[in-house]
Design an enzyme around this catalytic site. Structure first.
Site, mmCIF file in Angstrom:
data_model
loop_
_atom_site.group_PDB
_atom_site.id
_atom_site.type_symbol
_atom_site.label_atom_id
_atom_site.label_comp_id
_atom_site.label_asym_id
_atom_site.label_seq_id
_atom_site.Cartn_x
_atom_site.Cartn_y
_atom_site.Cartn_z
ATOM 1 N N HIS A 163 48.647 -62.632 43.909
ATOM 2 C CA HIS A 163 49.537 -61.974 42.931
ATOM 3 C C HIS A 163 49.653 -62.779 41.640
ATOM 4 O O HIS A 163 49.807 -62.215 40.562
ATOM 5 C CB HIS A 163 50.922 -61.669 43.536
ATOM 6 C CG HIS A 163 51.701 -62.868 43.980
ATOM 7 N ND1 HIS A 163 51.343 -63.613 45.056
ATOM 8 C CD2 HIS A 163 52.824 -63.435 43.482
ATOM 9 C CE1 HIS A 163 52.220 -64.599 45.209
ATOM 10 N NE2 HIS A 163 53.119 -64.507 44.261
ATOM 11 N N CYS A 217 55.335 -29.632 45.178
ATOM 12 C CA CYS A 217 56.353 -29.184 46.136
ATOM 13 C C CYS A 217 56.805 -27.761 45.814
ATOM 14 O O CYS A 217 57.810 -27.290 46.340
ATOM 15 C CB CYS A 217 57.542 -30.132 46.098
ATOM 16 S SG CYS A 217 58.182 -30.374 44.423
ATOM 17 N N LYS A 276 45.550 -5.004 6.421
ATOM 18 C CA LYS A 276 44.127 -5.351 6.357
ATOM 19 C C LYS A 276 43.399 -4.483 5.325
ATOM 20 O O LYS A 276 43.559 -3.258 5.313
ATOM 21 C CB LYS A 276 43.501 -5.149 7.744
ATOM 22 C CG LYS A 276 42.071 -5.635 7.796
ATOM 23 C CD LYS A 276 41.383 -5.263 9.078
ATOM 24 C CE LYS A 276 39.883 -5.447 8.871
ATOM 25 N NZ LYS A 276 39.089 -4.842 9.900
#
Ligand code: CTP
Length: 402
Positions: free
Chosen positions: A77, A161, A297
């Site tokens: 460690h 879950c 348009k």
């Protein structure tokens, strides 16, 4: 990653179904030349086999069974803690979070955390009710008060879950960017207390509801700047033109303001200027717009043979005229051919502190690419070259330089 020396990431894996997502993170880091060492808690091993982790990281995976194993005579460690440049814990369980909050060390991972001094990046993952428990939130706040710890907060969605809510571990790409940032900065938060205002993407100047003048900017560079600033501790506001939802999803706690036209971007930037300490105009703003805009348009036969255009406001020039002396103003100049002279001209003409000149005619950089390269030119005439790198790395190098 920015440095030529291999970077060293130690990855701790706790118990949680999100552990499967970590495989992609390990693999991507290893392929990018980062040295990755992994350690698994006992519960982590239940979700992610040590063999998978060892294969992806191209190195032995450590478990609690290795606790008494020495590394050239030194306790494991301690050796791992000293080796790590960055420690990442993903997924971080409620149990390990509690141990971190109180400095407990009862396994290899928590002992290594206490035996190291490098920055620690935490990616919690748990069920919504677990994450929202007052005691878990208190532990999270406690840990986040320690400048050593950095968080990649969990997102919302359908959890394994079957609950829908917060607790889902950050997506692997977000974790990779969080890791890249901390490797770049060494965990420094040098923009704490600063408000960074950024513009990103293109603007669209509509002729009618379906036709516009625009450009191919995707917003990737502006998003990278926003994330770099966020990871360095800044409060960030991003004013962006139309950008992909997948890009927007990375932005976490960045305040975002979506606009379409240059006029809207101008208004939003002026509105947020007074609170900003840094302003970065990474957006590719249109220079002109159609003189008229039809509400419905236009038929093909109604389209003009020649399109009358009018200029849009120059946002940077206006910001420069309104700014306070302490506010830094940075522009971008994406160019073909010679990138320096036109950028120098823009720097002076627009009254900037710096300009980032980047090429559009070089492979693997510019519009839509994940990578970029540039020359930063400052008001004092300094030129800082940024060689080809990820856009996140370039964003950090811009903040480093300025
Ligand atoms: N910019 C801006 N407002 C505009 C156009 C550009 O704020 N209407 C900003 C860009 O965001 C960028 C910088 O100005 O940060 C330079 O943009 P660029 O398009 O390269 O420069 P222009 O001033 O438009 O000059 P030119 O098109 O002639 O190269």
């Amino acid at each position: 990653m920015t440095s030529h020396a291999p970077r060293r990431v130690l990855l701790g894996i706790c118990g949680g179904i999100a552990a499967y997502k970590v495989g992609y993170v390990i693999s991507t880091l290893a392929k990018a030349g980062v040295e990755v060492r992994c350690l698994l808690t006992q519960q982590g091993q239940a979700f992610m086999p040590a063999l998978t982790v060892a294969t992806l990281s191209r190195h032995q995976a450590y478990t609690d069974d290795c606790f008494w194993q020495s590394d050239q005579g030194r306790p494991l460690h301690i050796a791992l803690g000293e080796w790590a440049e960055l420690l990442v814990i993903a997924p971080l369980s409620a149990n390990t979070l509690g141990k971190l909050a109180y400095g407990l060390a009862d396994n290899l991972l928590t002992n290594t955390v206490l035996a190291s001094t490098c920055p620690v990046l935490l990616a919690p993952a748990m069920n919504t009710d677990m994450w929202q428990q007052r005691v878990v939130q208190r532990n999270w706040q406690l840990v986040m008060q320690d400048p050593r710890y950095h968080g990649v907060e969990p997102g919302s969605g359908v959890l394994a879950c079957d609950r829908v809510g917060t607790g889902r571990m950050a997506e692997p790409d977000d974790m990779l960017m969080a890791i890249e940032s901390r490797l770049h900065t060494g965990g420094q938060r040098d923009l704490v207390g600063q408000h960074v205002l950024i513009s990103a993407g293109s603007t669209r100047e509509y002729l009618d509801p379906v036709r516009f003048i625009g450009n191919p900017a995707t917003g990737k560079m502006g998003v990278a700047l926003a994330l770099a600033a966020l990871h360095r501790g800044a409060r960030v506001t991003l004013v962006h033109g139309p950008i992909a939802d997948t890009l927007q999803a990375h932005l976490g706690s960045v305040q975002t303001i979506g606009v379409t036209s240059a006029v809207e971007m101008h208004q939003a930037m002026i509105h947020h200027l007074p609170q900003a300490d840094w302003v970065v105009m990474a957006a590719a703003v249109a220079d002109v717009k159609p003189a008229t805009q039809a509400d419905s348009k236009l038929a093909k036969a109604e389209l003009p043979a020649l399109l009358p255009l009018v200029p849009v406001p120059d946002i940077l020039t206006d910001l420069a005229q309104r700014r306070q002396p302490h506010q830094k103003l940075i522009g971008f100049a994406a160019q073909t051919g010679d990138i320096v002279s036109p950028a120098l001209d823009k720097l002076q003409r627009k009254g900037l502190d710096a300009i980032v000149a980047n090429p559009l005619d070089v492979a693997d950089s510019g519009f839509g690419s994940d990578r970029n390269q540039a020359i930063i030119i400052t008001r004092t005439g300094d030129q800082i070259a940024i060689p080809p790198c990820s856009k996140l790395s370039m964003a950090h190098q811009i903040f480093d330089a300025l």
